[in-house]
Design a protein around this motif. Structure first.
Motif, PDB file in Angstrom:
ATOM      1  N   MET A   1       0.849  -1.191   0.000  1.00  0.00           N
ATOM      2  CA  MET A   1       0.000   0.000   0.000  1.00  0.00           C
ATOM      3  C   MET A   1       0.879   1.234   0.000  1.00  0.00           C
ATOM      4  SD  MET A   1      -3.102   0.995   2.619  1.00  0.00           S
ATOM      5  CE  MET A   1      -4.243  -0.225   2.012  1.00  0.00           C
ATOM      6  N   ASN A   2       0.670   2.132  -0.965  1.00  0.00           N
ATOM      7  CA  ASN A   2       1.512   3.311  -1.111  1.00  0.00           C
ATOM      8  C   ASN A   2       0.761   4.615  -0.896  1.00  0.00           C
ATOM      9  OD1 ASN A   2       3.985   1.965  -1.786  1.00  0.00           O
ATOM     10  ND2 ASN A   2       3.005   1.404  -3.718  1.00  0.00           N
ATOM     11  N   LYS A   3      -0.437   4.525  -0.341  1.00  0.00           N
ATOM     12  CA  LYS A   3      -1.253   5.711  -0.109  1.00  0.00           C
ATOM     13  C   LYS A   3      -2.073   5.493   1.145  1.00  0.00           C
ATOM     14  CE  LYS A   3      -4.531   8.648  -2.588  1.00  0.00           C
ATOM     15  NZ  LYS A   3      -5.940   8.357  -2.638  1.00  0.00           N
ATOM     16  N   ILE A   4      -2.276   6.556   1.925  1.00  0.00           N
ATOM     17  CA  ILE A   4      -3.083   6.435   3.132  1.00  0.00           C
ATOM     18  C   ILE A   4      -4.560   6.483   2.741  1.00  0.00           C
ATOM     19  CG2 ILE A   4      -3.564   7.408   5.404  1.00  0.00           C
ATOM     20  CD1 ILE A   4      -0.668   6.443   5.046  1.00  0.00           C
ATOM     21  N   PRO A   5      -5.352   5.439   3.082  1.00  0.00           N
ATOM     22  CA  PRO A   5      -6.770   5.446   2.718  1.00  0.00           C
ATOM     23  C   PRO A   5      -7.541   6.531   3.474  1.00  0.00           C
ATOM     24  CG  PRO A   5      -6.020   3.253   3.382  1.00  0.00           C
ATOM     25  CD  PRO A   5      -4.953   4.211   3.763  1.00  0.00           C
ATOM     26  N   SER A   6      -8.618   7.021   2.856  1.00  0.00           N
ATOM     27  CA  SER A   6      -9.479   8.027   3.471  1.00  0.00           C
ATOM     28  C   SER A   6     -10.848   7.400   3.769  1.00  0.00           C
ATOM     29  CB  SER A   6      -9.642   9.231   2.531  1.00  0.00           C
ATOM     30  OG  SER A   6     -10.473  10.209   3.116  1.00  0.00           O
ATOM     31  N   VAL A   7     -11.375   7.640   4.973  1.00  0.00           N
ATOM     32  CA  VAL A   7     -12.687   7.122   5.370  1.00  0.00           C
ATOM     33  C   VAL A   7     -13.495   8.261   5.985  1.00  0.00           C
ATOM     34  CG1 VAL A   7     -11.865   4.751   5.736  1.00  0.00           C
ATOM     35  CG2 VAL A   7     -11.813   6.379   7.643  1.00  0.00           C
ATOM     36  N   ASP A   8     -14.813   8.069   6.096  1.00  0.00           N
ATOM     37  CA  ASP A   8     -15.697   9.135   6.574  1.00  0.00           C
ATOM     38  C   ASP A   8     -16.536   8.600   7.728  1.00  0.00           C
ATOM     39  OD1 ASP A   8     -17.651  11.124   6.953  1.00  0.00           O
ATOM     40  OD2 ASP A   8     -17.583  11.702   4.834  1.00  0.00           O
ATOM     41  N   LEU A   9     -16.317   9.140   8.934  1.00  0.00           N
ATOM     42  CA  LEU A   9     -17.009   8.670  10.128  1.00  0.00           C
ATOM     43  C   LEU A   9     -18.526   8.842  10.025  1.00  0.00           C
ATOM     44  CD1 LEU A   9     -16.664   7.500  12.992  1.00  0.00           C
ATOM     45  CD2 LEU A   9     -16.408   9.846  13.842  1.00  0.00           C
ATOM     46  N   ARG A  10     -18.969   9.787   9.212  1.00  0.00           N
ATOM     47  CA  ARG A  10     -20.415   9.995   9.066  1.00  0.00           C
ATOM     48  C   ARG A  10     -21.109   8.758   8.523  1.00  0.00           C
ATOM     49  NH1 ARG A  10     -19.003  15.858   6.678  1.00  0.00           N
ATOM     50  NH2 ARG A  10     -17.581  14.461   5.582  1.00  0.00           N
ATOM     51  N   GLU A  11     -20.396   7.915   7.767  1.00  0.00           N
ATOM     52  CA  GLU A  11     -20.992   6.653   7.291  1.00  0.00           C
ATOM     53  C   GLU A  11     -21.303   5.734   8.471  1.00  0.00           C
ATOM     54  OE1 GLU A  11     -19.203   6.241   2.781  1.00  0.00           O
ATOM     55  OE2 GLU A  11     -18.231   5.099   4.383  1.00  0.00           O
ATOM     56  N   PHE A  12     -20.387   5.667   9.430  1.00  0.00           N
ATOM     57  CA  PHE A  12     -20.598   4.813  10.604  1.00  0.00           C
ATOM     58  C   PHE A  12     -21.767   5.309  11.443  1.00  0.00           C
ATOM     59  CE2 PHE A  12     -19.600   3.465  15.005  1.00  0.00           C
ATOM     60  CZ  PHE A  12     -19.520   2.091  14.808  1.00  0.00           C
ATOM     61  N   LEU A  13     -21.937   6.633  11.493  1.00  0.00           N
ATOM     62  CA  LEU A  13     -22.956   7.249  12.342  1.00  0.00           C
ATOM     63  C   LEU A  13     -24.283   7.468  11.621  1.00  0.00           C
ATOM     64  CD1 LEU A  13     -20.654   9.985  13.939  1.00  0.00           C
ATOM     65  CD2 LEU A  13     -21.330   7.812  14.965  1.00  0.00           C
ATOM     66  N   SER A  14     -24.378   7.041  10.361  1.00  0.00           N
ATOM     67  CA  SER A  14     -25.502   7.416   9.495  1.00  0.00           C
ATOM     68  C   SER A  14     -26.819   6.733   9.854  1.00  0.00           C
ATOM     69  CB  SER A  14     -25.164   7.076   8.038  1.00  0.00           C
ATOM     70  OG  SER A  14     -25.048   5.665   7.874  1.00  0.00           O
ATOM     71  N   GLY A  15     -26.747   5.599  10.548  1.00  0.00           N
ATOM     72  CA  GLY A  15     -27.968   4.822  10.771  1.00  0.00           C
ATOM     73  C   GLY A  15     -28.293   3.893   9.624  1.00  0.00           C
ATOM     74  N   ASP A  16     -27.506   3.959   8.545  1.00  0.00           N
ATOM     75  CA  ASP A  16     -27.684   3.091   7.376  1.00  0.00           C
ATOM     76  C   ASP A  16     -26.753   1.882   7.541  1.00  0.00           C
ATOM     77  OD1 ASP A  16     -27.288   1.836   4.876  1.00  0.00           O
ATOM     78  OD2 ASP A  16     -27.754   3.677   3.778  1.00  0.00           O
ATOM     79  N   PRO A  17     -27.306   0.657   7.698  1.00  0.00           N
ATOM     80  CA  PRO A  17     -26.461  -0.519   7.953  1.00  0.00           C
ATOM     81  C   PRO A  17     -25.409  -0.755   6.867  1.00  0.00           C
ATOM     82  CG  PRO A  17     -28.767  -1.044   8.335  1.00  0.00           C
ATOM     83  CD  PRO A  17     -28.743   0.322   7.710  1.00  0.00           C
ATOM     84  N   GLU A  18     -25.751  -0.490   5.601  1.00  0.00           N
ATOM     85  CA  GLU A  18     -24.782  -0.708   4.519  1.00  0.00           C
ATOM     86  C   GLU A  18     -23.609   0.268   4.621  1.00  0.00           C
ATOM     87  OE1 GLU A  18     -26.412  -0.840   0.603  1.00  0.00           O
ATOM     88  OE2 GLU A  18     -27.832  -2.452   1.087  1.00  0.00           O
ATOM     89  N   LYS A  19     -23.921   1.535   4.893  1.00  0.00           N
ATOM     90  CA  LYS A  19     -22.846   2.533   5.035  1.00  0.00           C
ATOM     91  C   LYS A  19     -21.980   2.227   6.260  1.00  0.00           C
ATOM     92  CE  LYS A  19     -25.000   6.486   2.713  1.00  0.00           C
ATOM     93  NZ  LYS A  19     -25.557   7.854   2.902  1.00  0.00           N
ATOM     94  N   LYS A  20     -22.632   1.804   7.329  1.00  0.00           N
ATOM     95  CA  LYS A  20     -21.894   1.463   8.549  1.00  0.00           C
ATOM     96  C   LYS A  20     -20.940   0.294   8.297  1.00  0.00           C
ATOM     97  CE  LYS A  20     -22.606   0.404  13.463  1.00  0.00           C
ATOM     98  NZ  LYS A  20     -23.587   0.271  14.564  1.00  0.00           N
ATOM     99  N   ASP A  21     -21.442  -0.750   7.626  1.00  0.00           N
ATOM    100  CA  ASP A  21     -20.599  -1.911   7.304  1.00  0.00           C
ATOM    101  C   ASP A  21     -19.451  -1.522   6.378  1.00  0.00           C
ATOM    102  OD1 ASP A  21     -22.121  -3.550   8.874  1.00  0.00           O
ATOM    103  OD2 ASP A  21     -23.257  -4.444   7.220  1.00  0.00           O
ATOM    104  N   LYS A  22     -19.713  -0.632   5.429  1.00  0.00           N
ATOM    105  CA  LYS A  22     -18.661  -0.164   4.505  1.00  0.00           C
ATOM    106  C   LYS A  22     -17.544   0.517   5.291  1.00  0.00           C
ATOM    107  CE  LYS A  22     -18.012   3.090   0.613  1.00  0.00           C
ATOM    108  NZ  LYS A  22     -17.451   4.285   1.278  1.00  0.00           N
ATOM    109  N   PHE A  23     -17.914   1.394   6.227  1.00  0.00           N
ATOM    110  CA  PHE A  23     -16.906   2.082   7.036  1.00  0.00           C
ATOM    111  C   PHE A  23     -16.073   1.077   7.834  1.00  0.00           C
ATOM    112  CE2 PHE A  23     -15.435   3.993  10.990  1.00  0.00           C
ATOM    113  CZ  PHE A  23     -14.819   5.150  10.529  1.00  0.00           C
ATOM    114  N   ILE A  24     -16.739   0.107   8.467  1.00  0.00           N
ATOM    115  CA  ILE A  24     -16.031  -0.891   9.274  1.00  0.00           C
ATOM    116  C   ILE A  24     -15.051  -1.681   8.410  1.00  0.00           C
ATOM    117  CG2 ILE A  24     -16.331  -3.013  10.629  1.00  0.00           C
ATOM    118  CD1 ILE A  24     -19.111  -1.800  11.464  1.00  0.00           C
ATOM    119  N   ARG A  25     -15.492  -2.097   7.206  1.00  0.00           N
ATOM    120  CA  ARG A  25     -14.618  -2.855   6.307  1.00  0.00           C
ATOM    121  C   ARG A  25     -13.400  -2.036   5.890  1.00  0.00           C
ATOM    122  NH1 ARG A  25     -19.280  -4.025   3.613  1.00  0.00           N
ATOM    123  NH2 ARG A  25     -18.670  -2.645   1.882  1.00  0.00           N
TER     124      ARG A  25
END
Length: 316
Positions: A1-25
């Protein structure tokens, strides 16, 4: 891996199970592969960030004799001011080219723990310094809590697994000043290669070059966050607790090119620590035939004490 990945905490807090699972993965994959992510959607407002930078620049601009009033002997630098060159990386003799301040925990509903931690140090010359520091501390602690909840789910633990260990934990907010470099450094850089001690570190101020992360091939990668991102990495405590499934990655802050030696650099990490009683024993679900247990059992308090000796901040 040659780049730092970017994630968005709002997905985890969204209440949407798919977005929450995406953030966790995405978070789990990043921490297993390189140990760093850039995080959007945290709880720091632009105004709070601006106010904190104003206050810490004002503090570090104070005369040395004023700053040294706030250097408290006998507590291993846990609160208040630590002067230039005092701290060094594990295994190095040269002091890092930095000075820093420590804000510590604001204990709630636990007089025994409150008595155990050194009190925060009040800067008389700057009336808003401590208020802004406290508010920043609380918002970073809140952000860290949700990141650890996501990691608990990634590790097949109960979502609130870490909550009891981090409540009133021994966390530290550390505004750092790397002063202008005035002469050729003798085998010293702004922060020598090191891993962090704690569970996770949330870093403000990684928006320009300087911070570098070492990937699994041994290459140094520039870790630069967008203005609305925090850089968050795994510390040695969490790596040990997960039997090195989550990676505590070696990182450093290198000196700037000579033409920029005359400039200061400011960086503000929040080191998320648990309470001292937390067992860092390797989690059973991180041990199997391919991944035998790597570490002896130890508590967070015992581990921290060992490391502070290695860093030269307390004597054995």
């Amino acid at each position: 891996m040659n780049k730092i990945p970017s994630v968005d905490l709002r997905e985890f807090l969204s209440g949407d199970p798919e977005k929450k699972d995406k953030f966790i993965r995405e978070l789990g994959k990043a921490y297993e592969q390189i140990g760093f992510v850039a995080l959007k959607g945290h709880f720091l407002s632009d105004t709070l960030v601006d106010n904190l930078y104003t206050e810490i620049k004002n503090f570090f601009a104070l005369p040395d004799e004023v700053k040294k009033k706030y250097e408290i002997p006998g507590i291993g630098g846990q609160r208040g001011y630590t002067s230039f060159g005092k701290e060094h990386a594990k295994g190095r003799k040269e002091g890092d080219l930095k000075e820093f301040w420590h804000f510590g925990q604001y204990v709630e509903d636990d007089p025994v723990l409150e008595a155990a931690y050194p009190p925060n140090v009040i800067v008389e010359e700057l009336p808003r310094f401590n208020e802004v520091g406290r508010e920043t501390y609380k918002m970073l602690e809140k952000t860290a809590k949700y990141v650890l909840r996501a990691l608990a789910l990634h590790l097949s633990l109960e979502e609130n697994y870490f909550d009891r260990w981090i409540r009133n934990g021994n966390s530290i907010l550390r505004p750092i000043h790397y002063p202008p470099i005035t002469e050729e450094p003798k085998n010293a850089i702004r922060a020598a290669a090191h891993g962090d001690i704690n569970l996770i570190t949330l870093l403000m101020g990684a928006h320009g070059k300087g911070l570098q992360v070492q990937n699994h091939n041994g290459d140094w990668i520039d870790a630069i966050a967008a203005p609305d991102e925090l850089m968050i990495n795994v510390g040695d405590m969490l790596s040990r607790h997960t039997n090195n499934r989550l990676k505590s990655t070696i990182h450093q802050v290198v000196n700037p090119p000579r033409e920029l030696w005359g400039t200061s650099r400011y960086s503000i990490p929040f080191f998320m620590h648990p309470i001292s009683e937390m067992p860092l024993d390797c989690l059973e679900n991180c041990i199997d035939e391919k991944h035998p247990k790597l570490y002896d059992d130890i508590t967070a308090g015992e581990f921290l004490h060992e490391r502070l000796i290695e860093l030269g901040l307390i004597k054995a």
